[in-house]
Structures are given as C-alpha cells and as structure tokens.
Design a protein around this motif. Structure first.
Motif, PDB file in Angstrom:
ATOM      1  N   ASP A 120       0.831  -1.198   0.000  1.00 35.06           N
ATOM      2  CA  ASP A 120       0.000   0.000   0.000  1.00 35.06           C
ATOM      3  C   ASP A 120       0.871   1.256   0.000  1.00 35.06           C
ATOM      4  N   GLU A 121       2.009   1.164   0.614  1.00 39.58           N
ATOM      5  CA  GLU A 121       2.915   2.295   0.801  1.00 39.58           C
ATOM      6  C   GLU A 121       3.772   2.579  -0.431  1.00 39.58           C
ATOM      7  N   TRP A 122       4.211   1.508  -1.107  1.00 35.68           N
ATOM      8  CA  TRP A 122       5.235   1.686  -2.139  1.00 35.68           C
ATOM      9  C   TRP A 122       4.821   1.216  -3.528  1.00 35.68           C
ATOM     10  N   PHE A 123       3.604   0.770  -3.691  1.00 34.15           N
ATOM     11  CA  PHE A 123       3.167   0.286  -5.007  1.00 34.15           C
ATOM     12  C   PHE A 123       3.233   1.388  -6.058  1.00 34.15           C
ATOM     13  N   GLU A 124       3.730   1.002  -7.232  1.00 29.52           N
ATOM     14  CA  GLU A 124       3.652   1.825  -8.434  1.00 29.52           C
ATOM     15  C   GLU A 124       3.382   0.900  -9.613  1.00 29.52           C
ATOM     16  N   PRO A 125       2.586   1.342 -10.583  1.00 26.09           N
ATOM     17  CA  PRO A 125       2.295   0.477 -11.744  1.00 26.09           C
ATOM     18  C   PRO A 125       3.524   0.090 -12.539  1.00 26.09           C
ATOM     19  N   ASP A 126       4.631   0.812 -12.356  1.00 26.21           N
ATOM     20  CA  ASP A 126       5.856   0.501 -13.100  1.00 26.21           C
ATOM     21  C   ASP A 126       6.425  -0.865 -12.741  1.00 26.21           C
ATOM     22  N   PHE A 127       6.120  -1.370 -11.538  1.00 28.59           N
ATOM     23  CA  PHE A 127       6.776  -2.609 -11.126  1.00 28.59           C
ATOM     24  C   PHE A 127       5.843  -3.611 -10.446  1.00 28.59           C
ATOM     25  N   TRP A 187       8.230  -6.644 -19.757  1.00 27.68           N
ATOM     26  CA  TRP A 187       8.344  -7.404 -18.497  1.00 27.68           C
ATOM     27  C   TRP A 187       9.723  -7.176 -17.875  1.00 27.68           C
ATOM     28  N   ILE A 188      10.743  -7.260 -18.683  1.00 25.60           N
ATOM     29  CA  ILE A 188      12.109  -7.069 -18.180  1.00 25.60           C
ATOM     30  C   ILE A 188      12.260  -5.668 -17.589  1.00 25.60           C
ATOM     31  N   GLU A 189      11.626  -4.683 -18.215  1.00 25.71           N
ATOM     32  CA  GLU A 189      11.704  -3.325 -17.670  1.00 25.71           C
ATOM     33  C   GLU A 189      11.029  -3.244 -16.301  1.00 25.71           C
ATOM     34  N   MET A 190       9.944  -4.002 -16.108  1.00 32.64           N
ATOM     35  CA  MET A 190       9.289  -4.031 -14.790  1.00 32.64           C
ATOM     36  C   MET A 190      10.209  -4.687 -13.754  1.00 32.64           C
ATOM     37  N   VAL A 191      10.944  -5.708 -14.183  1.00 31.29           N
ATOM     38  CA  VAL A 191      11.909  -6.336 -13.273  1.00 31.29           C
ATOM     39  C   VAL A 191      12.951  -5.300 -12.853  1.00 31.29           C
ATOM     40  N   ARG A 192      13.445  -4.537 -13.815  1.00 28.35           N
ATOM     41  CA  ARG A 192      14.440  -3.503 -13.503  1.00 28.35           C
ATOM     42  C   ARG A 192      13.874  -2.474 -12.536  1.00 28.35           C
ATOM     43  N   ARG A 193      12.655  -2.014 -12.827  1.00 30.23           N
ATOM     44  CA  ARG A 193      12.054  -0.996 -11.962  1.00 30.23           C
ATOM     45  C   ARG A 193      11.839  -1.541 -10.561  1.00 30.23           C
ATOM     46  N   THR A 194      11.520  -2.819 -10.435  1.00 34.06           N
ATOM     47  CA  THR A 194      11.377  -3.440  -9.118  1.00 34.06           C
ATOM     48  C   THR A 194      12.676  -3.327  -8.337  1.00 34.06           C
ATOM     49  N   LEU A 195      13.783  -3.686  -8.989  1.00 33.93           N
ATOM     50  CA  LEU A 195      15.076  -3.654  -8.305  1.00 33.93           C
ATOM     51  C   LEU A 195      15.518  -2.226  -7.994  1.00 33.93           C
ATOM     52  N   VAL A 196      15.362  -1.328  -8.967  1.00 34.00           N
ATOM     53  CA  VAL A 196      15.858   0.038  -8.788  1.00 34.00           C
ATOM     54  C   VAL A 196      15.006   0.808  -7.790  1.00 34.00           C
ATOM     55  N   SER A 197      13.681   0.679  -7.883  1.00 34.96           N
ATOM     56  CA  SER A 197      12.794   1.485  -7.052  1.00 34.96           C
ATOM     57  C   SER A 197      12.562   0.878  -5.673  1.00 34.96           C
ATOM     58  N   LEU A 198      12.396  -0.439  -5.628  1.00 37.22           N
ATOM     59  CA  LEU A 198      12.104  -1.077  -4.339  1.00 37.22           C
ATOM     60  C   LEU A 198      13.357  -1.519  -3.606  1.00 37.22           C
ATOM     61  N   GLY A 199      14.430  -1.820  -4.351  1.00 37.26           N
ATOM     62  CA  GLY A 199      15.631  -2.363  -3.721  1.00 37.26           C
ATOM     63  C   GLY A 199      16.081  -1.611  -2.484  1.00 37.26           C
ATOM     64  N   PRO A 200      16.328  -0.293  -2.577  1.00 33.00           N
ATOM     65  CA  PRO A 200      16.813   0.429  -1.393  1.00 33.00           C
ATOM     66  C   PRO A 200      15.777   0.551  -0.285  1.00 33.00           C
ATOM     67  N   LYS A 201      14.486   0.493  -0.643  1.00 33.59           N
ATOM     68  CA  LYS A 201      13.435   0.709   0.350  1.00 33.59           C
ATOM     69  C   LYS A 201      13.197  -0.513   1.229  1.00 33.59           C
ATOM     70  N   VAL A 202      13.255  -1.702   0.644  1.00 30.27           N
ATOM     71  CA  VAL A 202      12.813  -2.895   1.369  1.00 30.27           C
ATOM     72  C   VAL A 202      13.925  -3.522   2.206  1.00 30.27           C
ATOM     73  N   LEU A 203      15.045  -2.851   2.364  1.00 32.08           N
ATOM     74  CA  LEU A 203      16.184  -3.424   3.075  1.00 32.08           C
ATOM     75  C   LEU A 203      16.017  -3.331   4.586  1.00 32.08           C
TER      76      LEU A 203
END
Length: 878
Positions: free
Chosen positions: A635-642, A692-708
C-alpha cells in the motif's frame, strides 16, 4: 532399543582446522556466500546431507578427510582468509561507529522476541514475526548496532508439516539437542552453566540455562528450561513455540520477559558488554520485561512504583505486529494475579499495580483479562507499527488508551519492515549485479549501500536479465519436483505411482508463488473461488500459468487446516497437477529457492489485516514482480511501473462471500488481461518480453533500497533508539520521581481544566467566508485549576472539515498566555491562526499537558476542549 541417555560426540579437528569451529559457530555463514562455499568444499555430499549446516557437517566428516584438508595448503589459505574476514567484520568499525552523534547513540540495546528466524539450522521461528526478528539482528550486525537479542530455546521448535493421503495437515515435533545446534552454553567464570530463576506459586521455581548464538556481531541469548533442577512441568515450559494452554503460555512469556532481562544482566556481567540503555519489545509476548526492570529500580535505586514506571518507559520501545485484537495475547486477570501474588514472582511489586498495567480499562474492553499489548504500550514511551498503513490501523485499534484524541494523534508511529538482502537474494542475482552494485563484502553492497548502487542495475542488458530469470525458474522447478516426490512418499505413494512428478512445472511458463502462514485473513484459497476459471488459466494453450503454494496452519486451527486440504485436493487433480503444487513444511530453506524462482508473488489478504507482509519484499529483491492487495508495505510503495494492485471491495460491508467473489474475479482478470499478456509479449526482433524485463528492472531500482532491513534498522536507531537512550539518561532517579509527581498532580487537576471561551479578535470571517492567506487572531479563556502555564500547551487545531464538521488532517497552532490568572484561576491565551487551505475550514481549541520529559503531548492520554461550541464551526474559504 531406546537409549536411556543422549549426548553428542564432537569430532576432534586437527590443529590447522580449528578455525572451522569458530566459523561454524558464528551464524554469519548463513548469509555469507564465501564461508558457505568453504564448508561445501570440505565435503560436498556431506554438505548436502547436512542441509547446509556447518555444525552438522563437521560432526560427520571422516578423520581421513580432515587429515587430508589439514595438509591442503590451498584450503588452509582459503580458511585463513575466511577467518580474517570474519574477524574484521566482527571487530571493525561499521556504520554505527562512524556516526557524528555516536556519543548520543545508545551504548547497548536489548531486543526481545518470542521467535527468531536466523537460519533453517536453528529452527526457532514459525513465520513472519520470527523472520523479521532474525533479519533485524542480521542488519544490526551489518551496521554495527550494539544489539543483544533475547528469546527462548524451544526444544521442539515449531512443528514440521506433512500431509496425509487425503491432504490433511500432519504435525511432527522433532527433538532438538542444543549441543547439535550452532549454540554455546553461557557459563560463569568458574565454568558452571549460567542460569536465571523465577519463583512460581506453591514454592516452585523455574530455572533456565542461557544459550548463545552468534549472529555476526550480535549475541542472541536463548533461555532453555530443560534443566535438571526443574520439575517436569517446568522443564516443558520451553518445549514448543506457541504451544500449550494459557498457563503454559504465561510461563513462557514470564521467562522471556523477566528471565530475559536477568539473562542480559548476566551476559553483560560476564562479557563486559555495555548494559542496555534501550529495551525493544518485539510484540507483546516479552512485555513482562518492563515489570522486571521496575523491580530492579524499586529494589536497587529505591524508586517508588510510579517513578520506576517512568524510568522504564523512557528507555523502552514497543513494536506491535498485529492489526487485529484477536492476534494479541490476553490472559485471565486471576491467572496473572496468582503468578505475581504472594509466593509468586516479583516480590515487593504490588500485584494490583501490575494488573492495572494490562487492564483493558477503556470502552469495549474486557475487565476480566490482562492484555499484553496494552501493558507493552503503557510501559513504552515510544511505540510503532510495521508499515505506514499498519501504523494508522494500530492508532485506531489502541485509541481507547488515549481517550479524547483523534486516532491520528495517538502516539504510535510506524517503521516499515525490511528484509536482509544477503540472506534472501539468490547468489546468481548477486553475481549478475556485482559489477553494477559493486564488488566487495556482500553485507555492504546489498544492505548498507545507497540507492545509487541500485540505480546501476538499470545498465544490465535485457538478455542477461531474462537468462537469469530462466535459470532461477529452472532451479525452482527442480526444487519443486524433489520436494513434491518426498511429500507424496510421505503420503503413502510408491515410486511406481510418481512418474508424473518429473513433468511437474515448466521452466518456460509464467510462475506465480504464494507462501505464508494460513490464518483465514490471508485467504490461501481465494484463487479457488472459481475453480473452472483457475483451470482455464493454468491450462491456457498460449499463455499458461503455473502456481507454487506453501504454508502452515497453526496446529490448533482446524479452519486453516481445511483451507490447506482444499488447496491440496485441487492440486492433486491429474488435470492440473503439473501446473499447481502445494509444498508442505514451508520454512527458510524452501523460501530461499521459492522467492527467486517465481515471476510473480501473490498476496491477497483481507485489507487492512496484513501488518506488513515481507515475503513480497524478498521476492522483489530477486526481480520477482508483486501482484497484491494494497495492504501492508505494498500500500505504501506500489507503483504500476513494477507490479499490480488487486482491487478490493472495501465498501461491501459484512457480506464476506460477495467480497471474496469480487476480489477473486479482480485477481483472475488481472492475470488474464495484464500479467500473462505482459509476460508472453515477445514482439520485436529480440524475442524477449521487453516490457516485463523493464518491470523487473524498476522493481530492483525502485524497491531495492526501500525494502532493506538495513534501512529499517537505521530508522529504528535514528527515530526510536536514540531518542529512547537520551530519555533514559535524562530520567535519573531524581528526575523520575519529579516526573511521576508531576503526572500525578496533572491527573488530579485535569477534571477541572477546560476551554471556557474562544473569540476571534481580527480578520474574523464575514458571512461565513474568509480569504485564503488571511490570519485570524484568537483569544482563548482557559481554566487551569492548580496548574500553571508551564504545565500545559494550549493549541488551536485547524484544517479542512467534512460534512459533519469533523476536522481532517488538522494542524496545531500554539497559543501563548496573554493575561492571568484572575481571581478564579483563569488565564487568557492569544495567537494567530493562518487560513492556509481553501474549502470548508474549521478550528477548535484544546489543552494538553506539557513537560520537557514527555515524548509527545498525548503521552498522558489527557486532553481538554471547549465547554461550549464556540471553538468549532466551519469557515468557507474562497
């Protein structure tokens, strides 16, 4: 024949190999790939048989192999490098030691939790709470935070799960021998086992040994009641995680909280570790730690009960993990009174005052119960939920403890959970991203590194990303087949019946994962709402889908077991069993294969009943896309990009069947029209699913630092631990007594504190309207009884109002004393009120207690408002 006594025979390592024992006893190996690879090279087959547990491995290696390794110069060089790296990791400076305000940071922090998920080799966890606690310790270790973990050592752990032939969950409780686990018994200087003791009613006692696990830099103390001096019932207190009835659970929680504090004191005395300035209670199970600290302060510093409570509150942080009252431990008051009354524990601490701390003394509360979360909140000056949404839910759920305050003003903040990347990111993902994220120590690259490192993931070529996803999916397929074969053999099948297992799943098919505990609100079987539609999805000839499901129901939850059985029976159908599987015995070992191998991670709880839901974070760190209800962290971090948000039927009321039908239909529609088409869209010259691959990238780039988990622990240090340590230091015995006396004086006077009159002196609205940017000057007459202006804060609260004249998102404006007191003790306060928002606007006035040692003006749960309606009303701005 059954042995009459059990003990462990340890191998004698040759002198050159002695450092292997040191490496095996520090659980850093569980997230440090190089150390695991070193142990695997000792005996590859033995490593596999030991399920990747170095302690078990070293107990099985032959003397001949050990002698061979002792003379292998290459191996010894690798061993020396690993030992030196561990020494540098444990003793070198980290993020915590480099902070400019390091003198303000707490010298020691004690972190209490009923379960810890560190590694499958130490099975002391049941689900998300324990895994979160384990990740918290690991991230604290990576950051250099001086944490001490405190828990219980369950001799049977949580249960192992298998299935009957008809798909009913079966529980098994293996016996765990601490001598065969990566643990060390804490001993006194003379060599005897250190132990803590609790007094029980009837002259009985509960003794516990203290075992230590090394989690990198962090010691984890686990209390074990299987001690010869205990009687049979006392020995069984730490038998099973979340087992037994109320009396059994109460004893577990007394041992965790009270015994845990005593264990920390013992450990610090024996090792020189700094005494904790901050005590962090991870959920209410450990709440009794506050009572033990009250006993210490009353006995050692001569504080009275009220002053001791203030001193304890100052240095305590309480984290709530449940969004529903049913998830909170509640005991009968009579049971608690018996254990803390005459002849029980905490002699000298008034039992009636103990009972007050856990009383549900608010509208709708049960006067006959003792609520552990309520006690936790009353004994902690700082409290938090585990996501932004969960923080809001918690403020509403516990608002009764702060009567008169809007839920938004309830002093419960939030720190969104995170996950420990080095534990959960597949080695293949780490290797692919090494040149972008940066080489060097995994803990630093994945946990401590900043967002700029994750941004560099965008440079990985499409083909490399897609090849990696296929490799991970293929590994999952093999893992599923292996586990499925074992499961069917446990269900009574013979090899001749299981040829079909070799064709289960396909490494080129869109793979959805769903794995978690199985309470009803997580809705394991929502996907089965329309079985025929699900079959069509699974068997679509052009865009097929395959689903891997895992999860455990609580042993006492027959409703959850029926959900498991329903799912298993669907998956057993020969028509679809190659496309959907249920894997029993979900745990860390399975999860570390499941998250990376899935393309989509499904989460469909009843909103807002998922406090955080960290499994989707672990999947995201491996490039898996989330398909989830907007609950918890999503709910906090969802974006349609990923990823995708499953629409919810929040306004449907109490018709649960209709709600489930609507939300299941929304889930099917998303998979059919958006998820599967995106995965199978191979248009273009490359033949790759570029979008699809771009969504994978956006998942890593956008969520990676947040979910640590590193981000999470830093937030705890900066927002909760450091303020708690400073408050702890400020609450000297004298200050604690003064604060307790002041609070008593304020509570006594508060019934006669009120806002008597409010008037606008300048720029008053004309005809119910005012101009944006104008300023109202308010004059307020207040009665303070025996209190002085320095005891209170008078505020105007203003903001937009709804159709019922309720202020939404109100902003406080402080007012200052302008005159007084008059003969009747009234004061006049004045101050400006900025009209800074358009639309229906309103204000009110309130009085709050004020003291420099309060963490928040709402701390006492006292607020006084107008005695008439003059302070309310809407003002239309244009």
């Amino acid at each position: 024949m059954k042995a009459i006594r059990r003990f462990t025979v340890r191998p004698v390592l040759p002198e050159p190999l002695m450092p292997l024992a040191e490496l095996a006893r520090n659980l850093r190996w569980s997230w440090h790939a190089e150390t695991r690879e070193l142990f695997q090279s000792v005996d590859p087959e033995g490593w596999q048989a030991a399920a990747g547990d170095p302690v078990r491995l070293l107990g099985t290696v032959s003397a001949a192999r050990l002698a061979e390794l002792a003379g292998d110069r290459r191996f010894l060089r690798r061993l020396a490098v690993a030992v030196a790296d561990l020494d540098d990791y444990v003793n070198g400076g980290r993020w915590y030691q480099s902070q400019e305000n390091v003198g303000e940071l707490p010298a020691g922090i004690a972190y209490f939790s009923p379960e810890f998920g560190i590694t499958a080799a130490l099975p002391q966890y049941s689900g998300g709470l324990g895994i979160l606690a384990g990740d918290h310790l690991k991230a604290a270790s990576d950051l250099g935070v001086p944490l001490v973990g405190v828990g219980l050592l369950y001799r049977h752990g949580y249960f192992r799960q298998s299935l009957s032939r008809d798909g009913w969950q079966q529980e098994h409780y293996p016996v765990l021998d601490p001598n065969e686990l990566p643990l060390t018994l804490v001993r006194e200087a003379e060599g005897t086992p250190a132990r803590v003791s609790l007094s029980l009613p009837g002259g009985r006692a509960l003794h516990a040994h203290i075992w230590q696990a090394r989690v990198g830099r962090v010691p984890l103390l686990l209390l074990d009641s299987d001690v010869e001096d205990n009687d049979a019932p006392a020995r069984e207190v730490t038998d099973r995680l979340y087992g037994g009835g109320s009396d059994h659970r109460l004893l577990q929680e007394m041992l965790l909280g009270i015994g845990g504090v005593r264990a920390v004191r013992t450990y610090c005395r024996l090792t020189g570790h700094p005494d904790p300035e901050v005590f962090h209670t991870n959920e209410g199970h450990a709440g009794f730690l506050g009572l033990e600290r009250i006993r210490e302060l009353e006995g050692e510093q001569g504080l009275g009960f009220d002053a001791a409570v203030e001193a304890v509150r100052a240095g305590t942080v309480f984290t709530t993990h449940t969004p529903v009252p049913a998830g909170i431990d509640r005991f009968e008051r009579a049971l608690v009174a018996r254990h803390f009354g005459e002849g029980g524990e905490l002699a000298g601490v008034p039992v009636d005052r103990i009972l007050e701390l856990g009383a549900e003394s608010y509208p709708g509360g049960d006067p006959g119960v003792f609520n552990m979360a309520v006690m936790g909140l009353r004994l902690a000056q700082r409290a938090n939920g585990v996501s932004t949404l969960h923080g809001a839910v918690s403020r509403g759920m516990f608002a009764g403890l702060w009567p008169g305050f809007d839920p938004g003003d309830v002093p419960i903040t939030s720190v969104t959970n995170g996950v420990h990347a080095p534990t959960w990111v597949a080695p293949e993902v780490v290797r692919l991203g090494a040149r972008q994220i940066g080489a060097g120590r995994t803990e630093d690259a994945l946990s401590v590194g900043g967002s700029q490192r994750w941004d560099a993931v965008a440079e990985i070529p499409d083909q490399d990303v897609w090849d990696l996803r296929r490799v991970l999916r293929e590994q999952l397929v093999q893992e599923v087949r292996d586990r499925l074969r074992v499961s069917w053999q446990q269900r009574g099948a013979v090899s001749a019946e299981l040829g079909w297992v070799d064709s289960v799943l396909d490494p080129d098919v869109l793979t959805i994962g769903f794995a978690r505990r199985v309470p009803s609100y997580k809705r394991l079987t929502l996907m089965l709402r329309d079985p025929e539609r699900l079959r069509r999805l699974l068997l679509d000839p052009d865009r097929p889908v395959q689903i891997v499901v895992a999860g455990k129901a609580h042993p006492a939850d027959d409703g959850g077991k029926r959900l498991v059985q329903e799912l298993v029976r669907f998956a057993d159908d020969p028509r679809v069993r190659h496309r959907i599987v249920f894997l029993p015995d979900y745990g860390m070992g399975m999860a570390q294969k499941l998250y990376p191998g899935c393309d989509v991670w499904l989460n469909n709880p009843l909103r807002p009943l998922e406090a955080c839901g960290t499994s989707g974070m672990k999947a995201a760190l491996n490039g898996c896309l989330n398909l989830s209800v907007l609950d918890g962290w999503w709910d906090e971090w969802f974006e349609p990009d990923f990823g995708w948000a499953i629409p919810t039927a929040d306004g449907i009321g109490t018709d649960e069947d209709r709600r489930d039908d609507l939300e299941a239909n929304a889930l099917y529609e998303l998979i059919e029209s958006r998820v599967a088409p995106r995965f199978y869209d191979r248009a273009g010259r490359t033949g790759l699913p570029v979008r699809w691959i771009e969504m994978v990238r956006r998942t890593l780039v956008s969520l990676g630092p947040k979910v640590l988990a590193g981000r999470m622990v830093r937030e705890y240090v900066e927002r909760l631990y450091t303020p708690a340590a400073l408050a702890h230091r400020a609450l000297t015995p004298h200050a604690a007594r003064d604060l307790a006396w002041w609070k008593g004086r304020v509570r006594a006077a508060w019934p006669r504190v009120t806002v008597e009159h409010v008037e606008a002196l300048a720029a008053a609205p004309v005809g119910g309207t005012a101009e944006l940017g104008a300023t109202l000057t308010l004059r307020v007459h207040v009665a303070l009884d025996a209190l002085a202006p320095e005891d209170v804060e008078v505020q105007a609260v203003a903001g937009r109002v709804d159709a019922h004249d309720v202020i939404r998102d109100g902003r406080p404006f402080p007012l200052k004393p302008a005159a007084g007191p008059d003969l009747e003790g009234r004061w006049v306060y004045e101050g400006p009120l900025a009209l800074d928002r358009t639309g229906p606007f309103g204000y009110t006035v309130r009085i709050l207690p004020a003291h420099p040692l309060l963490a928040t003006p709402a701390e006492l749960g006292l607020v006084a408002g107008p005695s008439d309606t003059e302070a309310g009303g809407g003002v239309l701005l244009r």
